[in-house]
Design a protein around this motif. Structure first.
Motif, PDB file in Angstrom:
ATOM      1  N   SER A 239      22.922  71.809 -48.256  1.00  0.00           N
ATOM      2  CA  SER A 239      21.366  71.915 -48.670  1.00  0.00           C
ATOM      3  C   SER A 239      20.491  70.815 -48.128  1.00  0.00           C
ATOM      4  CB  SER A 239      21.577  71.722 -50.277  1.00  0.00           C
ATOM      5  OG  SER A 239      21.826  70.275 -50.622  1.00  0.00           O
ATOM      6  N   GLY A 240      20.986  70.093 -47.392  1.00  0.00           N
ATOM      7  CA  GLY A 240      20.365  68.859 -46.851  1.00  0.00           C
ATOM      8  C   GLY A 240      20.076  67.840 -47.800  1.00  0.00           C
TER       9      GLY A 240
ATOM     10  N   ALA B 290       8.747  70.488 -51.354  1.00  0.00           N
ATOM     11  CA  ALA B 290       9.841  70.418 -50.332  1.00  0.00           C
ATOM     12  C   ALA B 290       9.974  68.979 -49.654  1.00  0.00           C
ATOM     13  CB  ALA B 290      10.042  71.448 -49.281  1.00  0.00           C
ATOM     14  N   PHE B 291       8.633  68.557 -49.188  1.00  0.00           N
ATOM     15  CA  PHE B 291       8.743  67.126 -48.292  1.00  0.00           C
ATOM     16  C   PHE B 291       8.938  65.991 -49.384  1.00  0.00           C
ATOM     17  CE2 PHE B 291       6.680  63.863 -46.266  1.00  0.00           C
ATOM     18  CZ  PHE B 291       6.896  64.063 -44.905  1.00  0.00           C
TER      19      PHE B 291
ATOM     20  N   ARG C  74      15.267  62.334 -51.810  1.00  0.00           N
ATOM     21  CA  ARG C  74      16.797  62.257 -51.512  1.00  0.00           C
ATOM     22  C   ARG C  74      17.343  61.183 -50.519  1.00  0.00           C
ATOM     23  NH1 ARG C  74      17.920  68.935 -50.283  1.00  0.00           N
ATOM     24  NH2 ARG C  74      18.275  69.498 -52.720  1.00  0.00           N
ATOM     25  N   TRP C  75      16.284  60.969 -49.556  1.00  0.00           N
ATOM     26  CA  TRP C  75      16.963  60.197 -48.608  1.00  0.00           C
ATOM     27  C   TRP C  75      16.378  58.714 -48.311  1.00  0.00           C
ATOM     28  CZ3 TRP C  75      21.388  61.144 -46.057  1.00  0.00           C
ATOM     29  CH2 TRP C  75      21.734  62.583 -46.075  1.00  0.00           C
ATOM     30  N   LYS C  76      15.426  58.540 -49.378  1.00  0.00           N
ATOM     31  CA  LYS C  76      15.123  57.039 -49.568  1.00  0.00           C
ATOM     32  C   LYS C  76      16.444  56.237 -49.471  1.00  0.00           C
ATOM     33  CE  LYS C  76      13.986  56.856 -54.326  1.00  0.00           C
ATOM     34  NZ  LYS C  76      13.007  56.584 -55.494  1.00  0.00           N
TER      35      LYS C  76
ATOM     36  N   THR D 200      16.634  70.532 -46.072  1.00  0.00           N
ATOM     37  CA  THR D 200      16.132  70.391 -47.259  1.00  0.00           C
ATOM     38  C   THR D 200      14.769  71.145 -47.491  1.00  0.00           C
ATOM     39  OG1 THR D 200      17.174  68.025 -47.824  1.00  0.00           O
ATOM     40  CG2 THR D 200      15.029  68.638 -48.803  1.00  0.00           C
ATOM     41  N   MET D 201      13.948  71.180 -46.514  1.00  0.00           N
ATOM     42  CA  MET D 201      12.579  71.940 -46.355  1.00  0.00           C
ATOM     43  C   MET D 201      12.904  73.333 -47.027  1.00  0.00           C
ATOM     44  SD  MET D 201      10.173  69.671 -46.022  1.00  0.00           S
ATOM     45  CE  MET D 201       8.765  70.640 -45.681  1.00  0.00           C
ATOM     46  N   GLU D 202      13.989  73.915 -46.406  1.00  0.00           N
ATOM     47  CA  GLU D 202      14.266  75.358 -46.833  1.00  0.00           C
ATOM     48  C   GLU D 202      14.893  75.311 -48.075  1.00  0.00           C
ATOM     49  OE1 GLU D 202      16.246  77.760 -44.032  1.00  0.00           O
ATOM     50  OE2 GLU D 202      15.420  76.849 -42.174  1.00  0.00           O
TER      51      GLU D 202
END
Length: 768
Positions: free
Chosen positions: A55-56, A545-546, A552-554, A566-568
């Motif tokens: 899912s990213g 999405a952004f 998610r990644w901070k 993740t964008m998808e």
């Protein structure tokens, strides 16, 4: 667009299917599917695993290392030299046992025998500026780089180490097992470079009129390299372009400088009462309550007075910073200092500026204002800024970022005047460098490998923040409709994408391996994301999405695939074709109008149909009721119908069909007078949404956006039929220049005559 229901029999299905199949086969290149932009990216992407999910998002076993630092630093202002000693506590959160540790020695890019200076081709110039010639061929190389005095364990025993250019391997007595910690100390020193020479990322600027230096210091200590699930140790050499990959950690840093210096740094100042005067403390308290304008902590008058004295005394500034990936500081007796509070979420953040008098009046007007605006804009699009402050430091020809602090260019003329170019350049670089706190200081991508993941994403965010700045401060952009952003708008990347293919590289390239780093890592990805937001996905889907990716990644280490997935995942938009085209190739966008054919209802089948029917012994009597269309200028068209007006053609169609239809079907019938078959072609390699503006004889316009998937089966050209009650007089592809189309001369029908360079020259002369 008005249209009628057309009833197809098996004959027309066969004819249509045969024609389409034949057409596609003729226009499809060998290995078409393997080259198809709509092919999924499974071959390019790493296989999902328990560390990074499909899912990213981070997987259940995602880990990252931690490096904590305690440092004592002293700056020797007279000799422009820095001395430091650090204790690093490194925590191995990976499942692996580590046999050795890798640290980065980025200052070693400036040692006399650096390989960095030998990595690029050089040629003799027929003419060259004197200072450039002297620097290249006459001057003695700068004696930079780390002098490592010792590396010791916690008990003071020496540790063996090996230096390979900009990397240092420390050989530990036994493997560092999973979940274990190790502490060790390093002592070092080095000569600080003049950063105005060769645009060093860190160093000093010397001011000959008053004999002072202003320091902006970073990469000043041996720093732990990243160890991750993606590639183990990230120990790629620092050659100069690829920036940094660093783990998070907590810092305690004590910095000793001349007593008359003003200093700020990453982290929270711990001994403010010791280093601030009583008046400075009073002003600082005022700044914490000022949300609309900065408060001067050190005035220009006070800074000018400080320039004249060179204290022999020393002062130590003590800072602590939690969960940061790097450290930087700035110090000088020349600095003016201002601060302003910014409300971010439910807490206050201090927006701060440090600048010498040479930066005024521009800096006192716009620096802190730009810092505050950036924090608000970026937080809105990603997550609330988590650190206590953000500092903008004035430095000649600089644009460099570190956690909570950055250095920025933008200097007025000596009389205080400045051009719009200087003003907007300064505001833009401050937005960009402060914005780097989000990418990559918090969303901690690997800059050494993927420059676009911080520069491209940040430049995209910068574009949005600049446009919002123009809306918020219209007086600042007086004379301009919108903020004059340098990058982000699609048409501005066209010269790069239309350039010589031998000097282009995909966005997915290491920064050291591209010819034009600015367009490749900054401009093109920023434009790609802007087009994705405005044209392909729409703002609502893109923004959700952004923001999902950022949250998610901070405080983690994402890869390009984590971003793409993740964008998808968060939008339900299949974007593999977009990533493949924009990020993995050097293709360009070029879509045009190839041909338009006009059709009327005919009284029988065309010659092609009759031949097909004859081959299969099919008579017209065997067919269900049909509507036959023939091209107006073809031999098949009935001469008796050619003279009919469009309205008569519509009546003929209606009368022909009415007795074949039920009452319900007749009620749905519209009256198209014209039928057009439009062929769109795509000389460029990138498929994009087909954005078309149709203009009719009555002056009305109709805009239709066909999804990019229209190119999925034929990468060269596609056809669309328009049935309308109005005559079509014009067709324009991409009328608002949304797709970065490199050649707009083929975008219109009737084709617009392109102006020659001489015509443009004459128009320019007339306008003067």
């Amino acid at each position: 667009m008005k249209s009628i229901p057309i009833f197809f029999t098996s004959l027309l299905f066969l004819l249509g299917g045969t024609a389409i199949a034949q057409y596609n086969d003729e226009n499809r290149e060998p290995g078409h599917y393997n080259q198809n932009k709509f092919k999924q990216l499974y071959e390019e992407f790493a296989t999902p695993n328990t560390y990074r999910s499909a899912s990213g998002a981070p997987g259940p076993d995602y880990y990252q290392q931690q490096a904590d630092y305690v440092m004592d630093i002293e700056l020797d202002d007279k000799n422009a030299r820095i001395y430091g000693e650090e204790t690093i506590t490194y925590t191995n959160n990976s499942p692996d046992d580590l046999e050795y540790l890798w640290l980065q020695l980025d200052q070693n890019v400036r040692i006399k025998d650096t390989k960095s200076a030998l990595r690029n081709e050089t040629r003799i110039a027929q003419a060259e500026r004197v200072e450039s010639f002297v620097k290249k061929y006459v001057s003695e190389p700068f004696d930079g780089g780390f002098n490592i005095e010792f590396v010791k364990d916690v008990n003071g025993r020496p540790l063996s180490y090996t230096i390979n250019q900009t990397m240092m391997r420390i050989d530990i007595p036994r493997p560092l097992k999973s979940k274990e910690q190790i502490s060790f100390s390093i002592k070092w020193n080095y000569n600080i470079p003049d950063h105005t020479v060769n645009r060093a990322r860190s160093g000093y600027e010397y001011f000959p009129k008053d004999g002072n230096r202003a320091y902006v210091i970073a990469q000043f200590f041996p720093r732990m390299a990243v160890y991750s699930d993606v590639e183990g140790w990230q120990n790629h050499q620092f050659w100069g372009s690829g920036e940094f990959a660093l783990p998070f950690g907590d810092y305690e840093v004590n910095i000793t400088v001349p007593a008359d210096h003003v200093l700020d740094a990453t982290g929270t100042l711990q001994n403010r009462k010791e280093v601030f005067s009583r008046e400075m403390l009073k002003r600082y308290d005022q700044s914490k309550k000022s949300y609309d304008k900065p408060v001067l902590i050190v005035t220009q008058e006070e800074a000018e007075a400080a320039e004249k004295g060179f204290s022999e005394k020393k002062k130590t500034w003590r800072f602590k910073a939690k969960n940061v990936r790097d450290y930087g500081f700035a110090t000088s007796r020349k600095f003016i200092w201002d601060m302003q509070a910014v409300k971010i979420g439910n807490k206050d953040v201090m927006a701060v500026s440090l600048y010498p008098k040479e930066g005024n009046p521009l800096w006192e007007e716009y620096s802190t204002k730009a810092v505050a605006h950036t924090l608000k804009s970026y937080s809105e699009h990603t997550f609330d800024y988590p650190y206590p402050k953000a500092i903008s430091v004035h430095a000649k020809n600089q644009g460099m970022e570190y956690p909570m602090i950055c250095w920025n260019y933008g200097r007025p003329n000596t009389d205080g005047s400045y051009s719009d170019q200087v003003k907007f350049g300064m505001i833009s670089v401050i937005i960009h460098e402060v914005g780097h706190n989000f990418f990559p200081m918090i969303v901690n991508s690997d800059e050494r490998q993927w420059g676009w993941m911080d520069e491209g994403l940040d430049t995209f965010m910068q574009y949005m923040a600049e446009q919002e700045f123009g809306e918020k401060y219209p007086d600042a952009i007086a004379g301009y409709e919108t903020y004059p952003s340098r990058r982000g708008e699609p048409y501005k990347v066209v010269p790069y994408m239309a350039g010589d293919q031998s000097t282009l590289a995909p966005i997915m390239s290491n920064p050291e391996n591209v010819y034009q780093l600015g367009p490749n890592a900054y401009g093109k990805p920023a434009t790609a994301l802007n087009i994705l937001r405005e044209t392909v996905m729409g703002r609502e889907l893109f923004d959700h999405a952004f923001k999902t990716y950022a949250q998610r990644w901070k405080f983690k280490h994402p890869t390009p695939e984590d971003f793409f997935r993740t964008m998808e995942d968060a939008s339900a938009v299949d974007l593999d074709w977009y990533w493949r085209s924009w990020f993995y190739t050097t293709d360009y966008v070029d879509i045009g109008v190839k041909d338009i054919k006009k059709y009327f209802v005919n009284d029988g089948p065309t010659k092609e149909m009759r031949e097909y029917m004859a081959q299969r012994n099919i008579s017209e009597a065997d067919l269900l009721p049909q509507v036959f269309l023939a091209e107006e200028d073809s031999d098949d068209f009935n001469e008796d119908l050619k003279g009919k007006e469009a309205s008569q053609n519509s009546m003929f169609l209606k009368e022909f069909m009415m007795d074949k239809m039920s009452a319900e079907e007749r009620a749905l019938v519209k009256e198209p007078k014209y039928f057009y078959e439009i062929t769109f072609d795509k000389p460029g390699g990138i498929p994009m949404p087909l954005i078309v503006e149709y203009t009719y004889a009555d002056g009305t316009k109709e805009n239709i956006t066909y999804p990019a998937e229209i190119w999925r089966k034929n990468d060269k050209e596609v056809k669309r039929v328009i049935a309308s009650d109005k005559e079509l007089v014009g067709v324009v592809v991409d009328p608002k220049l949304e797709t970065a189309d490199i050649d707009i001369t083929n975008n219109s029908w009737p084709q617009k005559e392109a102006k020659s360079d001489f015509d443009k020259f004459k128009e320019n002369i007339k306008g003067k």
